[in-house]
Design a protein around this motif. Structure first.
Motif, PDB file in Angstrom:
ATOM      1  N   PHE A 189       1.424  -1.479  -7.335  1.00  0.00           N
ATOM      2  CA  PHE A 189       2.274  -0.495  -8.012  1.00  0.00           C
ATOM      3  C   PHE A 189       1.475   0.279  -9.065  1.00  0.00           C
ATOM      4  O   PHE A 189       1.551   1.511  -9.147  1.00  0.00           O
ATOM      5  N   LEU A 190       0.727  -0.436  -9.889  1.00  0.00           N
ATOM      6  CA  LEU A 190      -0.049   0.207 -10.955  1.00  0.00           C
ATOM      7  C   LEU A 190      -1.084   1.173 -10.394  1.00  0.00           C
ATOM      8  O   LEU A 190      -1.288   2.268 -10.931  1.00  0.00           O
ATOM      9  N   GLU A 191      -1.742   0.779  -9.316  1.00  0.00           N
ATOM     10  CA  GLU A 191      -2.753   1.650  -8.716  1.00  0.00           C
ATOM     11  C   GLU A 191      -2.108   2.897  -8.129  1.00  0.00           C
ATOM     12  O   GLU A 191      -2.653   4.002  -8.235  1.00  0.00           O
ATOM     13  N   ALA A 251      -4.313   5.721  -3.427  1.00  0.00           N
ATOM     14  CA  ALA A 251      -4.241   4.346  -3.931  1.00  0.00           C
ATOM     15  C   ALA A 251      -4.725   3.365  -2.877  1.00  0.00           C
ATOM     16  O   ALA A 251      -5.401   2.381  -3.194  1.00  0.00           O
ATOM     17  N   ALA A 252      -4.395   3.609  -1.614  1.00  0.00           N
ATOM     18  CA  ALA A 252      -4.826   2.707  -0.543  1.00  0.00           C
ATOM     19  C   ALA A 252      -6.349   2.676  -0.447  1.00  0.00           C
ATOM     20  O   ALA A 252      -6.950   1.613  -0.260  1.00  0.00           O
ATOM     21  N   VAL A 253      -6.981   3.854  -0.599  1.00  0.00           N
ATOM     22  CA  VAL A 253      -8.445   3.912  -0.556  1.00  0.00           C
ATOM     23  C   VAL A 253      -9.035   3.126  -1.718  1.00  0.00           C
ATOM     24  O   VAL A 253      -9.981   2.349  -1.557  1.00  0.00           O
ATOM     25  N   GLN A 292      -2.771   2.353   4.301  1.00  0.00           N
ATOM     26  CA  GLN A 292      -1.603   2.948   3.661  1.00  0.00           C
ATOM     27  C   GLN A 292      -0.299   2.269   4.094  1.00  0.00           C
ATOM     28  O   GLN A 292       0.574   2.040   3.252  1.00  0.00           O
ATOM     29  N   PRO A 293      -0.131   1.923   5.383  1.00  0.00           N
ATOM     30  CA  PRO A 293       1.100   1.206   5.752  1.00  0.00           C
ATOM     31  C   PRO A 293       1.251  -0.123   5.017  1.00  0.00           C
ATOM     32  O   PRO A 293       2.359  -0.485   4.615  1.00  0.00           O
TER      33      PRO A 293
END
Length: 327
Positions: A9-11, A21-23, A29-30
């Motif tokens: 959440f924070l990222e 954020a996923a990277v 991402q899913p």
């Protein structure tokens, strides 16, 4: 909710985008979307507005952000407090390490740990990355060094070393001139090679690089044992491909020689992995620091060959999505 969901959440709040954020987190991402959705479901509130440019915090999201940041900071403060000073540790930590790395730094790690924490116990377990990955995800070990593993809901991976791989050959015979310069991958198609099996992480790196150039290595035999591979090369059965650290003693003694590859794709990323569902103890955190320090010490000494830092001096970031299993 758990700390992993809070971290995600924070990222996401900081990045303003699920994809960015996923990277940063090193997850798909899913997978990130599922974690955020799970957190929102447990709170009964939507924390983000989804829109074409990314995501923005809702009012409940802003409230949760303020609380979550405070909690994470408190945890960081406690961790810093416990990990500084003498750390008077009396517990134990189990470290998994691949054979290709234990040959170059396993003994030094054990000695450094014993000197720093005389009342604690370090257990080093050697295995290929496929086995170490299973142990990590099952929380049977506290941390492990793996080849090309990615962070996931069950695993947190921190890049350690982008390691160069080399063609390992016997010394040239008397009266024969040694080949000079980097090796073309095409050469592997014209020589009988002894290599790890296809499920091995280093073999996957090699196979991917060869496939990109339309090359198929000619494999005489497959052996998932670093010591046996080196012996086969010494007996002139055929060359193999390994990181320099696995053969640095044999090279120093003149029993083997190494040649770099022209292709920059023949490199493998080493990471420090910890189970996401098991707290990282101060002792395990200190062991991670010793690992990082040892790798950064051994690269300038030419015991290991690779890159520990980005050009700007920052630590390495994740690359790719695959989880591979290597020596």
């Amino acid at each position: 909710m758990d700390l992993l969901e809070i971290r995600y959440f924070l990222e996401t709040a900081a990045a303003g985008s699920l994809s960015r954020a996923a990277v940063r987190l090193g997850v798909s991402q899913p997978a990130l979307s599922r974690q955020i959705g799970s957190l929102e479901a447990s709170l009964g509130r939507e924390l983000f507005y989804r829109h074409g440019r990314g995501v923005s915090l809702t009012e409940p999201g802003r409230r949760f952000l303020a609380v979550a940041q405070g909690v994470v900071q408190q945890l960081a403060d406690v961790r810093e407090e416990l990990s500084t000073g003498a750390l008077d540790a009396t517990g134990s930590v189990t470290l998994g390490i691949p054979p290709s790395l234990s040959a170059s730094m396993g003994a030094d790690l054990a000695l450094r740990f014993a000197a720093a924490f005389p009342r604690a116990r370090l257990r080093i377990r050697e295995a290929f990355s496929a086995v170490l990955l299973e142990w990590s995800e099952a929380a049977r070990i506290d941390l492990a060094v793996l080849y090309d593993a990615r962070s996931s809901p069950s695993l947190i991976a921190t890049p350690l070393l982008l390691e160069d791989l080399f063609l390992i050959e016997p010394p040239v015979e008397a009266g024969t001139e040694a080949p000079r310069g980097p090796v073309s991958l095409v050469e592997l198609a014209g020589r009988d090679c002894v290599l790890p099996g296809p499920e091995n992480g280093l073999r996957r790196v090699l196979d991917a690089a060869c496939a990109a150039e339309g090359v198929r290595p000619r494999v005489l035999t497959e052996v998932d044992c670093v010591a046996a591979l080196k012996q086969l090369v010494e007996r002139r059965v055929g060359p193999t491909v390994l990181p320099f650290g696995a053969v640095h003693r044999e090279v120093r003694d003149g029993r083997l020689r190494v040649r770099p590859f022209r292709s920059s794709a023949v490199r493998a990323l080493l990471v420090i992995a910890t189970p996401a569902n098991k707290p990282v103890t101060p002792l395990a955190r200190a062991t991670m620091a010793i690992l990082q320090e040892e790798v950064e010490r051994l690269v300038p000494l030419d015991v290991l060959r690779g890159t520990t830092r980005n050009p700007d001096g920052s630590r390495l970031k994740h690359r790719g999505e695959a989880v591979a299993a290597g020596p």
